[in-house]
Design a protein around this motif. Structure first.
Motif, PDB file in Angstrom:
ATOM      1  N   ASP A   1      24.653  22.314 -16.590  1.00 38.76           N
ATOM      2  CA  ASP A   1      25.003  22.364 -15.173  1.00 38.76           C
ATOM      3  C   ASP A   1      23.718  22.313 -14.350  1.00 38.76           C
ATOM      4  O   ASP A   1      22.893  23.226 -14.390  1.00 38.76           O
ATOM      5  CB  ASP A   1      25.774  23.657 -14.907  1.00 38.76           C
ATOM      6  CG  ASP A   1      26.274  23.741 -13.471  1.00 38.76           C
ATOM      7  OD1 ASP A   1      25.592  23.212 -12.572  1.00 38.76           O
ATOM      8  OD2 ASP A   1      27.329  24.354 -13.258  1.00 38.76           O
ATOM      9  N   ARG A   2      23.547  21.252 -13.572  1.00 33.90           N
ATOM     10  CA  ARG A   2      22.291  21.088 -12.848  1.00 33.90           C
ATOM     11  C   ARG A   2      22.157  22.070 -11.687  1.00 33.90           C
ATOM     12  O   ARG A   2      21.037  22.433 -11.313  1.00 33.90           O
ATOM     13  CB  ARG A   2      22.163  19.646 -12.361  1.00 33.90           C
ATOM     14  CG  ARG A   2      21.869  18.736 -13.537  1.00 33.90           C
ATOM     15  CD  ARG A   2      21.704  17.319 -13.160  1.00 33.90           C
ATOM     16  NE  ARG A   2      21.262  16.575 -14.328  1.00 33.90           N
ATOM     17  CZ  ARG A   2      21.238  15.255 -14.397  1.00 33.90           C
ATOM     18  NH1 ARG A   2      21.621  14.546 -13.373  1.00 33.90           N
ATOM     19  NH2 ARG A   2      20.820  14.651 -15.490  1.00 33.90           N
ATOM     20  N   SER A   3      23.259  22.501 -11.133  1.00 37.79           N
ATOM     21  CA  SER A   3      23.169  23.529 -10.103  1.00 37.79           C
ATOM     22  C   SER A   3      22.673  24.843 -10.717  1.00 37.79           C
ATOM     23  O   SER A   3      21.851  25.553 -10.136  1.00 37.79           O
ATOM     24  CB  SER A   3      24.535  23.742  -9.443  1.00 37.79           C
ATOM     25  OG  SER A   3      24.920  22.592  -8.716  1.00 37.79           O
ATOM     26  N   GLU A   4      23.157  25.129 -11.919  1.00 37.82           N
ATOM     27  CA  GLU A   4      22.690  26.319 -12.624  1.00 37.82           C
ATOM     28  C   GLU A   4      21.219  26.166 -12.998  1.00 37.82           C
ATOM     29  O   GLU A   4      20.436  27.121 -12.956  1.00 37.82           O
ATOM     30  CB  GLU A   4      23.534  26.545 -13.879  1.00 37.82           C
ATOM     31  CG  GLU A   4      23.222  27.854 -14.598  1.00 37.82           C
ATOM     32  CD  GLU A   4      24.149  28.116 -15.779  1.00 37.82           C
ATOM     33  OE1 GLU A   4      23.748  28.872 -16.683  1.00 37.82           O
ATOM     34  OE2 GLU A   4      25.266  27.563 -15.783  1.00 37.82           O
TER      35      GLU A   4
ATOM     36  N   TYR B   1      15.194  24.004 -17.860  1.00 38.30           N
ATOM     37  CA  TYR B   1      14.987  22.619 -18.287  1.00 38.30           C
ATOM     38  C   TYR B   1      16.132  22.146 -19.172  1.00 38.30           C
ATOM     39  O   TYR B   1      16.650  21.040 -19.017  1.00 38.30           O
ATOM     40  CB  TYR B   1      13.652  22.495 -19.018  1.00 38.30           C
ATOM     41  CG  TYR B   1      13.378  21.087 -19.499  1.00 38.30           C
ATOM     42  CD1 TYR B   1      13.501  20.008 -18.634  1.00 38.30           C
ATOM     43  CD2 TYR B   1      12.999  20.847 -20.813  1.00 38.30           C
ATOM     44  CE1 TYR B   1      13.252  18.717 -19.073  1.00 38.30           C
ATOM     45  CE2 TYR B   1      12.752  19.559 -21.251  1.00 38.30           C
ATOM     46  CZ  TYR B   1      12.882  18.494 -20.381  1.00 38.30           C
ATOM     47  OH  TYR B   1      12.653  17.222 -20.799  1.00 38.30           O
ATOM     48  N   TRP B   2      16.549  22.982 -20.115  1.00 38.97           N
ATOM     49  CA  TRP B   2      17.682  22.593 -20.961  1.00 38.97           C
ATOM     50  C   TRP B   2      18.937  22.366 -20.114  1.00 38.97           C
ATOM     51  O   TRP B   2      19.657  21.388 -20.307  1.00 38.97           O
ATOM     52  CB  TRP B   2      17.954  23.675 -22.010  1.00 38.97           C
ATOM     53  CG  TRP B   2      19.024  23.235 -22.977  1.00 38.97           C
ATOM     54  CD1 TRP B   2      18.845  22.598 -24.162  1.00 38.97           C
ATOM     55  CD2 TRP B   2      20.447  23.373 -22.807  1.00 38.97           C
ATOM     56  NE1 TRP B   2      20.053  22.319 -24.758  1.00 38.97           N
ATOM     57  CE2 TRP B   2      21.057  22.775 -23.935  1.00 38.97           C
ATOM     58  CE3 TRP B   2      21.259  23.922 -21.827  1.00 38.97           C
ATOM     59  CZ2 TRP B   2      22.430  22.740 -24.113  1.00 38.97           C
ATOM     60  CZ3 TRP B   2      22.640  23.883 -21.989  1.00 38.97           C
ATOM     61  CH2 TRP B   2      23.211  23.293 -23.123  1.00 38.97           C
ATOM     62  N   GLN B   3      19.192  23.265 -19.191  1.00 35.14           N
ATOM     63  CA  GLN B   3      20.367  23.106 -18.329  1.00 35.14           C
ATOM     64  C   GLN B   3      20.293  21.803 -17.544  1.00 35.14           C
ATOM     65  O   GLN B   3      21.290  21.108 -17.365  1.00 35.14           O
ATOM     66  CB  GLN B   3      20.465  24.283 -17.354  1.00 35.14           C
ATOM     67  CG  GLN B   3      20.989  25.570 -17.947  1.00 35.14           C
ATOM     68  CD  GLN B   3      22.479  25.513 -18.238  1.00 35.14           C
ATOM     69  OE1 GLN B   3      23.147  24.536 -17.923  1.00 35.14           O
ATOM     70  NE2 GLN B   3      22.995  26.568 -18.856  1.00 35.14           N
ATOM     71  N   PHE B   4      19.107  21.475 -17.081  1.00 36.32           N
ATOM     72  CA  PHE B   4      18.970  20.260 -16.287  1.00 36.32           C
ATOM     73  C   PHE B   4      19.279  19.020 -17.124  1.00 36.32           C
ATOM     74  O   PHE B   4      19.914  18.087 -16.648  1.00 36.32           O
ATOM     75  CB  PHE B   4      17.552  20.153 -15.715  1.00 36.32           C
ATOM     76  CG  PHE B   4      17.386  18.978 -14.805  1.00 36.32           C
ATOM     77  CD1 PHE B   4      17.750  19.070 -13.475  1.00 36.32           C
ATOM     78  CD2 PHE B   4      16.902  17.778 -15.285  1.00 36.32           C
ATOM     79  CE1 PHE B   4      17.636  17.973 -12.635  1.00 36.32           C
ATOM     80  CE2 PHE B   4      16.772  16.677 -14.463  1.00 36.32           C
ATOM     81  CZ  PHE B   4      17.140  16.777 -13.137  1.00 36.32           C
TER      82      PHE B   4
END
Length: 972
Positions: free
Chosen positions: A184-187, A177-180
């Motif tokens: 990096d949204r792919s990550e 969720y934090w990454q999104f």
């Protein structure tokens, strides 16, 4: 986490709210609340409550409970104990769900302090603390604090051996969720799907966290426009629905996902019902100030817009804005910004912009407060504002804002993203309005072709697509307007075809594929594909229908899903074999439009193709003749055309009940479609061809009146001057009818005596199955058999056959060889999707089995999916059945339903009815039309002559369009 993932404001929009990892309750999932009498609060009691209480069910009640424990603990002078640490952590979770983020962050700090001072080492405690700390600070938002907690969570993951199977799925979900939101949204997608895999491997099927993680994986894939998104979402939603009780609080989110997937397949009416069902669940569980209500409400507004119900969508979206402003804590800036942006967009579509520009500016300002410059939400909102300004405001400001938005959006989303397609085409429109029309045409057309290819690939992969993507048709409407500004007639002709495409476009493509494969001896494979696609469509529709029922059976839904999975596997295997043996198969799946040169070569000098079109707030009509392309746009003409269209539709309802028809409304509609200067260009034309989709999908074009009605004069119906028909394929020349007319007449089912008129249609289905006894109680059609005999006699065909009465059964029709017959007529009841409870697709009534206990395939109905599996290569098929023209989807034109099914089965032309009519009138119109056509008169002209003969016959009420207008000719 209540941030909604949304494809912004385009009509393709679908919003999905990702699950928060802590939506799941811990442990075995019991929702029973353990009670302890007043007195000492023990560690054992807190542990029991931690495991047993459902933190998601009622956040306010949860907050009150844990506050009460905190108060009691303080009274017992144990406020600095280990028990206090656990209570502080649960208070943080409760405050998070009530959206008190700042208080939640303070609770997290307090819990951490107490845990350290009491030497708490329990992995579950620290996993929950770090995971919730990350998402609390992400939503607060405090990016730096979130990053610090994220580091601690990562260190904890590295050191912990994860003997507790709950910890890793929880931690991975928080990180994703934090990454999104910030990375990096792919990550983020990889992390979410890893969390889903781990949860599936480690948690029981009854554990809500398992389903939360699976849905998040699908939601992130959806946002990143990954091809596997629909499949991931569908499986996740169905698994949750199958393994959680129907009354569980999380089923609302599962239904949300099921609705979103249904929408992806173009089944907007079904999706609307599902979102309404979800909204009921969320209102009951959370009240009106919850994001859980906001999400389905916003999606409901989009489904209404996608079905063309613009005024309803605007009113719904106004309520969504109020919801967004009154959520706990004043509402999240994301929701407040998005809700205003979408309201402004649909106001712009309506042609009644009022203060739409100021609303869009306010929405953009709110999003800029929430997100950094260059965030996709901000960039998309900038483009939408630019598009609105280009249509209703300052073109110079529009291009300045749009250019800033498109450059940032391209870098954020990446090439090929569906939202980038829409944004780039709208940017091209802004360019065209700023005077760079040719440059705009080049950019927009390239993007449009990429979008066509993408849709073609998706439709091969998704076997249950019901209609062309609304994003596809609306974007090609924009391209048509760009072509007008650029003066590019060739591209205008192609863009306007796709902009007005319908379900029959898919049927044409499916038929072309089947015939091409059969020519290569691959008919067996195409039969498998047809059968499995039909089965998948039926199963998906039935699943959607069941989900809208409050007391659905999860096991029944899971059984249907498993059947669907097996059918999909068989379909994919057959498609792969077909592609291997027929390399051109994939190319033939592409959606294409006929070239202008081909259209004009196929038209005769007396014909013209007419495209009445809704644009963004405007209306336009494009005419294609043998030697020219002509158009006229009416700024803000959409409301005028829509109002006239609705007035005609309402008036038809009155006329069917014996009232007067509103001839003034029919003339206003004519003027909206054919401004006088444009209609003058058609003076020499005697035959008009209309598209199956678009403005006139809901009513027959023959209802248009060319001059104001005057007392004592004949009504100037357009058919007094010109024949009208609906085309399905402009790439082919009108085919001459077979010289030898061979007739097959089917109908006149054996039902109740005709005096029986008040059968309760809702009782036709009992327990989800057709009730043959009740179908048998439908009134018989005494004129149907006579009609078929008259048609056979009129055609003087030596090679003819009648299949009527007791012989007209489902089994007999499916076994019937239609190939020798050039004219096939069905005379029976036609039922539409939703007309009776449980009927999820259109159907023709046949003679039912002797009693409802008969086992087997026969049930008294021949459904659209069953018709599509037949082989009916007739010159034309006549459907003199009640409602045979009605569509099965809110976004589909009225010519779909049975029409698409018969077109898929191979019929070249269709003569069908829009609404119920007297069987004696149906017989008269059918016989006269067929007789004239058999004598060499073109089919459209034959229908025109039959209708005029009835209008001018002097019979009482014969000039009422409710009697003569329902028939429409479709095909070539």
């Amino acid at each position: 986490m209540n941030a909604t993932i949304c494809t912004a404001f385009a009509l393709s929009a679908i919003c999905l709210a990702p699950y928060h990892p802590a939506f799941a309750q811990n442990g075995a999932g019991s929702t029973e609340q353990l009670v302890q009498s007043e007195g000492t609060i023990t560690a054992e009691y807190i542990s029991q409550q931690w495991q047993a209480r459902d933190r998601f069910a009622n956040p306010k009640a949860e907050l009150e409970f844990w506050k009460s424990l905190e108060t009691r603990l303080a009274a017992s002078e144990k406020s600095e104990t280990q028990e206090a640490a656990w209570i502080a952590l649960r208070l943080a979770i409760s405050h998070f769900y009530t959206q008190d983020y700042s208080v939640a962050a303070e609770d997290i700090s307090n819990a951490k302090r107490l845990a350290e001072s009491n030497d708490i080492v329990a992995p579950r405690f620290w996993a929950e603390l770090y995971s919730y700390a990350v998402i609390i600070e992400t939503d607060r938002p405090d990016k730096k604090a979130a990053e610090n907690w994220l580091k601690k969570l990562d260190q904890f993951k590295q050191a912990e051996k994860f003997q507790d199977r709950y910890i890793l799925p929880l931690a991975l979900n928080a990180e994703a969720y934090w990454q999104f939101k910030h990375g990096d949204r792919s990550e983020a997608l990889n992390g979410a799907c890893q969390a889903a895999d781990v949860a599936k491997a480690q948690l029981a099927v009854s554990d809500p966290l398992r389903h939360a993680n699976a849905i998040n994986c699908g939601v992130f894939a959806f946002y990143l426009d990954r091809p596997e998104a629909a499949s991931l979402l569908e499986v996740a939603a169905n698994d949750a629905i199958a393994n959680l009780p129907s009354g569980h609080k999380q089923t609302g989110q599962a239904i949300n996902v099921a609705a979103a997937v249904t929408s992806l397949f173009g089944r907007y009416r079904e999706a609307e019902k599902l979102f309404r069902r979800q909204m009921d669940i969320e209102l009951e569980n959370f009240g009106t100030d919850s994001p859980n209500v906001y999400d389905p409400a916003s999606q409901l507004a989009q489904m209404l817009a996608l079905q063309g119900k613009i005024d309803e969508a605007i009113e719904m979206q106004r309520q969504v804005v109020v919801l967004a402003d009154n959520l706990k804590g004043g509402g999240d800036l994301t929701q407040r910004g998005h809700s205003r942006g979408y309201l402004a967009a649909i106001m712009g579509i309506s042609g009644k912009p009022e203060n739409a520009i100021s609303i869009a500016r306010e929405g953009l300002s709110l999003l800029r407060q929430k997100f950094p410059d260059g965030h996709p939400s901000v960039s998309t909102a900038e483009l939408e504002l630019g598009y609105l300004l280009a249509n209703y405001g300052d073109a110079d400001e529009a291009i300045q804002i749009a250019e800033a938005g498109i450059s940032k959006l391209t870098s954020q989303l990446g090439e090929g993203h569906i939202d980038l397609f829409t944004s780039r085409i709208r940017y091209a429109y802004v360019m065209a309005q700023s005077g760079r029309a040719q440059e705009a045409m080049d950019i927009g057309w390239k993007t449009g072709q990429e979008m066509l290819l993408r849709f073609s690939e998706d439709s091969v992969r998704r076997s249950n697509i019901a209609s062309l993507s609304a994003a596809l048709t609306s974007n090609f409407g924009v391209l048509a307007e760009i072509a007008m500004l650029a003066g590019d007639k060739a591209k205008l002709a192609q863009a306007i075809q796709i902009g007005n495409a319908s379900d029959l476009t898919i049927a044409n493509r499916e038929l072309a594929l089947r015939l091409a494969a059969e020519d290569r001896g691959l008919g067996e494979l195409t039969d498998v594909i047809r059968q499995q696609k039909s089965k998948i469509q039926r199963l998906k529709t039935e699943i959607a229908r069941l989900l809208t029922s409050p007391g659905y059976d999860p096991k029944q839904i899971e059984d249907l899903r498993q059947q669907s999975v097996l059918a999909e596997d068989e379909n994919v295997a057959a498609q792969h074999r077909l592609a291997a043996e027929f390399p051109d198969y994939v190319a033939l799946t592409n959606v294409t439009a006929a070239a202008l040169t081909d259209i004009q070569a196929n038209l005769d000098a007396n014909s013209a193709v007419v495209f009445p079109t809704f644009l963004y707030g405007k209306s336009a009509t494009v005419l294609i003749t043998k030697d020219d392309v002509i158009w006229q746009t009416q700024p803000q003409g959409r409301p005028q055309m829509e109002n006239a269209l609705f007035a005609v539709s309402d008036s038809l309802g009155q006329a069917k009940n014996g009232g007067d028809f509103d001839t003034d409304a029919a003339h206003r509609l004519f003027e909206a479609i054919f401004p006088s200067e444009l209609y003058a260009k058609l003076a020499s034309k005697t035959n008009l061809l209309f598209p199956a989709g678009g403005v006139l999908a809901a009513i027959p074009p023959s209802l248009l009146i060319t001059k104001p009605a005057k007392k004592g004069e004949k009504t100037a119906w357009i058919i007094r001057d010109k024949s009208v028909s609906v085309f399905t394929d402009l790439s082919k020349k009108a085919a001459a009818s077979s010289a030898a007319v061979n007739f097959a007449g089917l109908g006149d089912p054996k039902l109740a005596p005709s005096k029986v008129r008040n059968v309760e249609l809702a009782s036709l289905f009992r327990g989800g199955k057709v009730d043959a006894d009740t179908i048998a109680a439908l009134p018989s059609l005494p004129g149907a058999g006579d009609e078929l005999k008259q048609v056979r006699s009129a055609l003087s065909s030596n090679n003819s056959i009648l299949l009527t009465g007791q012989d007209f059964t489902e089994t007999a029709v499916k076994a019937f060889d239609f190939t020798p017959y050039s004219v096939v007529s069905f005379a029976t009841h036609g039922l539409t999707s939703g007309e009776i409870a449980g009927l999820s697709e259109p159907a023709l009534v046949v003679t039912p089995p002797s009693h409802s206990g008969v086992e087997g395939a026969s049930d008294g109905l021949l459904t659209a999916s069953e018709i599509a599996l037949l082989d009916i290569p007739a010159d034309w098929v006549i459907l003199s059945a009640c409602n045979s023209g009605s569509g099965s989807n809110g976004a589909s034109p009225q010519y779909s339903g049975l029409a698409r099914a018969f077109r898929t089965a191979g019929a070249k032309s269709l003569l069908l009815t829009h609404w119920q009519l007297r069987d004696d009138i149906a017989a008269q119109l059918t016989v006269n039309t067929v007789t004239a056509a058999a004598n060499g008169i073109p089919k459209a002209e034959a229908l025109r002559q039959a209708q005029l003969a009835l209008i001018d016959s002097g019979k009482s009420g014969a000039d009422n369009p409710a009697l003569w207008a329902p028939f429409i000719l479709i095909g070539y």
